[in-house]
Design an enzyme around this catalytic site. Structure first.
Site, PDB file in Angstrom:
ATOM      1  N   TYR A 257       5.977   8.396  14.206  1.00 53.07           N
ATOM      2  CA  TYR A 257       6.035   9.781  14.187  1.00 53.07           C
ATOM      3  C   TYR A 257       4.523  10.040  13.614  1.00 53.07           C
ATOM      4  O   TYR A 257       3.898   9.412  12.963  1.00 53.07           O
ATOM      5  CB  TYR A 257       6.766   9.772  12.518  1.00 53.07           C
ATOM      6  CG  TYR A 257       6.833  11.463  12.228  1.00 53.07           C
ATOM      7  CD1 TYR A 257       7.505  12.208  12.936  1.00 53.07           C
ATOM      8  CD2 TYR A 257       6.216  11.812  11.065  1.00 53.07           C
ATOM      9  CE1 TYR A 257       7.568  13.653  12.300  1.00 53.07           C
ATOM     10  CE2 TYR A 257       6.260  13.093  10.566  1.00 53.07           C
ATOM     11  CZ  TYR A 257       6.971  13.951  11.281  1.00 53.07           C
ATOM     12  OH  TYR A 257       7.073  15.231  10.995  1.00 53.07           O
TER      13      TYR A 257
ATOM     14  N   ASP B 271      -2.987   6.196  14.217  1.00 55.22           N
ATOM     15  CA  ASP B 271      -2.712   7.276  13.083  1.00 55.22           C
ATOM     16  C   ASP B 271      -2.448   6.407  11.868  1.00 55.22           C
ATOM     17  O   ASP B 271      -1.621   5.649  11.741  1.00 55.22           O
ATOM     18  CB  ASP B 271      -1.261   7.755  13.761  1.00 55.22           C
ATOM     19  CG  ASP B 271      -0.460   8.713  12.625  1.00 55.22           C
ATOM     20  OD1 ASP B 271      -0.964   8.694  11.466  1.00 55.22           O
ATOM     21  OD2 ASP B 271       0.512   9.119  12.972  1.00 55.22           O
TER      22      ASP B 271
ATOM     23  N   LYS C 227      -2.949  12.365   3.657  1.00 50.90           N
ATOM     24  CA  LYS C 227      -2.383  11.851   2.116  1.00 50.90           C
ATOM     25  C   LYS C 227      -3.316  11.644   1.283  1.00 50.90           C
ATOM     26  O   LYS C 227      -3.879  12.447   0.494  1.00 50.90           O
ATOM     27  CB  LYS C 227      -1.640  10.698   2.649  1.00 50.90           C
ATOM     28  CG  LYS C 227      -0.443  11.275   3.770  1.00 50.90           C
ATOM     29  CD  LYS C 227       0.999  10.423   3.459  1.00 50.90           C
ATOM     30  CE  LYS C 227       1.786  10.649   4.697  1.00 50.90           C
ATOM     31  NZ  LYS C 227       2.903  11.428   4.165  1.00 50.90           N
TER      32      LYS C 227
HETATM   33  N1  HOZ Z   1       7.873  10.606   6.864  1.00 47.26           N
HETATM   34  C1  HOZ Z   1       7.199  11.666   6.316  1.00 47.26           C
HETATM   35  C2  HOZ Z   1       5.825  11.503   6.178  1.00 47.26           C
HETATM   36  N2  HOZ Z   1       4.979  10.722   6.878  1.00 47.26           N
HETATM   37  C3  HOZ Z   1       7.812  12.133   5.141  1.00 47.26           C
HETATM   38  C4  HOZ Z   1       7.464  13.439   4.714  1.00 47.26           C
HETATM   39  C5  HOZ Z   1       8.252  14.484   5.082  1.00 47.26           C
HETATM   40  O1  HOZ Z   1       8.555  14.600   6.273  1.00 47.26           O
HETATM   41  O2  HOZ Z   1       8.488  15.508   4.312  1.00 47.26           O
END
Ligand code: HOZ
Length: 430
Positions: free
Chosen positions: A145, A240, A268
């Site tokens: 993702y 990424d 992050k």
């Molecule tokens: N997996 C997502 C962050 N890489 C979770 C955060 C979200 O979508 O709110």
């Protein structure tokens, strides 16, 4: 646990005004059933909900809270900076310090562009790769993702996978047709794609440690293979590192595995809990960005002073005492892994507990997990029961099988003993 009456009433209100009651789908708890709790405050390794329940937190705001919540050094930096204003829309010194710090920590990055989210970083890195190579196609991997940019929302992980929309509605087939999706950890699939589209692939983008479909690791040699084939084929390698950056090592997964990508994306941790994203890499590629080059990318709040101050404070704290924080995270991770494996064995429940550094995931399956197909074999009903069993005991895990868990330096060995003991009890009930 106190009844979650205030959370329930807030969620009822939220449903009237926010689609699904949330601003990001995984928060809605739909993958595990029930309703989300609303957070009143967070400090260290804990969050407190509006009903007064204290929860031991392994979500860590999905990665940024590597030092725990409300770290005093970050709070002070934000307070001090805010006194001078919250946004200028013109260069500020903190952006330069942040860019220099990133290049020091991640040697593959010679120049950086700050932006506001991981989505933006990945979307922009792909555009830059296309502009630089003058090629259209990109390769991405099943279950990885990279945020919700159109070209990347194809066979995507995280909420897109959790809710059954790995190929989102609203992305025209014409936009996605340049995205080649392959299984992770399969060198032959990559070779075949390059053979089928010679001189057409601009970049291969991946999470070097995929952490949006749970957590699985690159097989030995796989990242090296991707580095070699992209170089040989004139395509760029994009890591990424939105989740792994500054977490798996000071220089991220690329330091841990000894790989030098052409471009990397971040977010992050470098925002210290404020909205942030960044992408960077080789100077000759980055110099294709406007205003130097023809690839356009911009943002009113990019390089925002509060986000820069918070992120710099986080990086300074992580760098204190020769980066001792990473040794602590590794120890905590090893303790959790050993404990969870023993607990699953004792309960006779098939669990693949996967971990790297301070990131982890428990799949309820007996087979090893190397890619999305393996991950999909996890018994999600069992995961749901496990999630709620833990939550009822005050331990908050990510509310989806397809997300990673995060440790912070604020977690203690005693917290992990409690977590493992609770998991041992809950696993016996599954
Ligand atoms: N997996 C997502 C962050 N890489 C979770 C955060 C979200 O979508 O709110």
């Amino acid at each position: 646990m106190r009844p979650r009456e205030k959370s329930e009433s807030l969620f009822a209100e939220a449903l009237k005004y926010l689609p699904g009651g949330v601003n990001s789908p995984v928060r809605a708890f739909r993958a595990v059933g029930g309703q989300p709790f609303f957070v009143h405050r967070a400090a260290g390794q804990f969050v407190w909900d509006v009903d007064g329940n204290q929860l031991l937190d392994f979500v860590g705001t999905w990665g940024p809270a590597i030092l725990g919540h409300a770290h005093p050094r970050i709070l002070q930096a934000v307070r001090d900076t805010a006194l001078h204003g919250t946004s200028f829309g013109i260069p500020n010194p903190l952006e330069v310090t942040m860019a220099r710090r990133i290049t020091e920590l991640v040697p593959s990055v010679q120049k950086v562009r700050m932006c506001n989210s991981g989505t933006e970083a990945c979307m922009s890195a792909v555009r830059l790769a296309r502009g630089f190579t003058r090629r259209d196609k990109i390769i991405k991997f099943d279950g990885c993702y990279h945020g919700h940019g159109d070209a990347l929302l194809v066979k995507a992980g995280s909420g897109a996978l959790t809710f059954g929309h790995p190929d989102s509605a609203g992305v025209p087939a014409d936009f996605a047709k340049h995205t080649v999706v392959l299984p992770f950890n399969d060198p032959d699939a990559v070779k075949a794609a390059f053979a089928q589209c010679p001189s057409e692939i601009a970049a291969v983008i991946l999470e070097p440690v995929p952490a949006n479909a749970g957590l699985y690791l690159p097989r030995p040699g796989y990242l090296e293979f991707l580095r070699e084939i992209t170089r040989a084929e004139g395509a760029l390698l994009i890591f990424d590192e939105v989740m792994t950056g500054f977490r798996l090592a000071p220089g991220g997964a690329q330091e841990r595995f000894g790989i030098t990508p052409d471009l990397s994306t971040f977010g992050k941790i470098i925002g210290g809990g404020l909205p942030v994203g960044a992408f960077g890499g080789r100077a000759d590629i980055m110099d294709h960005l406007a205003p130097l080059g023809p690839v356009y990318q911009a943002g009113t709040l990019s390089g925002n002073p509060l986000a820069m101050a918070a992120g710099l404070a986080a990086l300074e704290e992580l760098g204190a005492n020769g980066h001792a924080a990473y040794a602590r995270l590794e120890q905590l991770g090893a303790q959790l892994e050993a404990g969870m494996r023993d607990a699953a064995k004792a309960a006779n429940v098939p669990v693949q507990f996967q971990r790297l550094g301070s990131m982890f995931c428990a799949y309820f399956t007996s087979g090893p997990v190397h890619n999305l197909t393996d991950a999909m074999r996890s018994d999600r009903e069992r995961f749901k029961r496990f999630f709620h069993g833990m939550l009822a005991e005050g331990i908050y895990l990510a509310p989806s099988q397809f997300e990673a868990g995060f440790l912070s330096t604020a977690h203690t060995p005693a917290d992990l003993e409690r977590t493992v003991a609770t998991a041992a009890r809950v696993l016996r009930t599954l």
